[in-house]
Design a protein around this motif. Structure first.
Motif, short mmCIF file in Angstrom:
data_model
loop_
_atom_site.label_atom_id
_atom_site.label_comp_id
_atom_site.label_asym_id
_atom_site.label_seq_id
_atom_site.Cartn_x
_atom_site.Cartn_y
_atom_site.Cartn_z
N VAL A 24 1.22 -10.27 1.99
CA VAL A 24 2.21 -9.32 1.46
C VAL A 24 2.93 -8.62 2.60
CG1 VAL A 24 2.52 -7.22 0.10
CG2 VAL A 24 0.98 -9.01 -0.71
N LEU A 29 2.32 -5.37 -4.81
CA LEU A 29 1.08 -6.11 -4.89
C LEU A 29 0.27 -5.58 -6.05
CD1 LEU A 29 -1.08 -8.07 -3.79
CD2 LEU A 29 -1.82 -6.22 -2.27
N VAL A 79 -4.87 -11.53 1.52
CA VAL A 79 -3.77 -11.31 0.57
C VAL A 79 -2.87 -10.18 1.07
CG1 VAL A 79 -3.21 -10.55 -1.77
CG2 VAL A 79 -5.03 -12.23 -1.40
N ARG A 80 -3.47 -9.10 1.55
CA ARG A 80 -2.66 -7.99 2.08
C ARG A 80 -1.84 -8.44 3.29
NH1 ARG A 80 -3.77 -3.22 -0.42
NH2 ARG A 80 -5.80 -3.02 -1.40
N MET A 139 -3.45 -6.46 -7.80
CA MET A 139 -4.65 -7.25 -7.56
C MET A 139 -5.59 -7.15 -8.76
SD MET A 139 -5.25 -6.41 -3.55
CE MET A 139 -6.50 -7.63 -3.30
#
Length: 71
Positions: free
Chosen positions: A47, A61, A43-44, A63
Protein backbone atom coordinates in the motif's frame (compact mmCIF):
# COMPACT_ATOMS: atom_id res chain seq x y z
CA UNK A 1 3.20 6.12 -17.12
CA UNK A 2 1.32 5.76 -13.85
CA UNK A 3 -0.37 2.58 -15.04
CA UNK A 4 3.00 1.05 -15.93
CA UNK A 5 4.46 1.99 -12.53
CA UNK A 6 1.48 0.51 -10.70
CA UNK A 7 1.70 -2.72 -12.70
CA UNK A 8 5.43 -2.96 -11.97
CA UNK A 9 4.74 -2.64 -8.25
CA UNK A 10 2.05 -5.30 -8.47
CA UNK A 11 4.48 -7.61 -10.25
CA UNK A 12 6.99 -7.01 -7.45
CA UNK A 13 4.32 -8.29 -5.03
CA UNK A 14 2.84 -10.95 -7.35
CA UNK A 15 2.96 -13.65 -4.68
CA UNK A 16 0.44 -11.70 -2.56
CA UNK A 17 -1.97 -10.33 -5.16
CA UNK A 18 -5.14 -12.35 -5.69
CA UNK A 19 -7.10 -10.07 -8.06
CA UNK A 20 -7.35 -6.53 -9.39
CA UNK A 21 -10.30 -4.56 -10.70
CA UNK A 22 -9.90 -1.42 -12.80
CA UNK A 23 -12.91 0.90 -13.18
CA UNK A 24 -13.13 3.96 -15.44
CA UNK A 25 -14.80 6.77 -13.48
CA UNK A 26 -14.23 9.41 -16.15
CA UNK A 27 -11.87 10.10 -19.03
CA UNK A 28 -9.14 11.20 -16.61
CA UNK A 29 -9.90 9.23 -13.44
CA UNK A 30 -9.94 5.52 -12.67
CA UNK A 31 -10.34 3.44 -9.53
CA UNK A 32 -8.46 0.25 -8.90
CA UNK A 33 -9.14 -2.37 -6.25
CA UNK A 34 -6.38 -4.83 -5.47
CA UNK A 35 -7.22 -7.84 -3.34
CA UNK A 36 -4.20 -9.30 -1.55
CA UNK A 37 -3.27 -11.76 1.14
CA UNK A 38 -0.20 -11.99 3.28
CA UNK A 39 1.43 -10.66 6.40
CA UNK A 40 0.34 -7.29 7.71
CA UNK A 41 3.82 -5.86 7.18
CA UNK A 42 3.99 -7.00 3.55
CA UNK A 43 0.48 -5.72 2.73
CA UNK A 44 1.23 -2.35 4.34
CA UNK A 45 4.45 -2.12 2.31
CA UNK A 46 2.52 -2.73 -0.90
CA UNK A 47 0.00 0.00 0.00
CA UNK A 48 2.82 2.41 0.85
CA UNK A 49 4.55 1.66 -2.47
CA UNK A 50 1.32 2.33 -4.38
CA UNK A 51 0.43 5.43 -2.36
CA UNK A 52 3.80 7.09 -3.07
CA UNK A 53 3.29 7.09 -6.82
CA UNK A 54 2.77 10.49 -8.39
CA UNK A 55 -0.74 10.59 -9.79
CA UNK A 56 -2.32 8.37 -7.12
CA UNK A 57 -4.99 10.58 -5.59
CA UNK A 58 -6.21 8.25 -2.84
CA UNK A 59 -5.11 4.91 -1.45
CA UNK A 60 -6.97 3.19 1.34
CA UNK A 61 -6.49 -0.11 3.11
CA UNK A 62 -9.16 -2.35 4.59
CA UNK A 63 -7.93 -5.51 6.28
CA UNK A 64 -9.67 -8.65 7.47
CA UNK A 65 -8.55 -11.98 8.86
CA UNK A 66 -9.88 -15.43 8.10
CA UNK A 67 -9.04 -16.75 11.54
CA UNK A 68 -6.76 -19.36 9.98
CA UNK A 69 -2.98 -19.13 10.17
CA UNK A 70 -1.32 -18.34 6.83
CA UNK A 71 1.16 -20.90 5.59
Amino acid sequence: QLTDRLIDIQHDHHDHILATTHVHLSHDHCAEMIMVRGSTARVRQLVDDLRKQRGVLHAGLTMSATGAALH
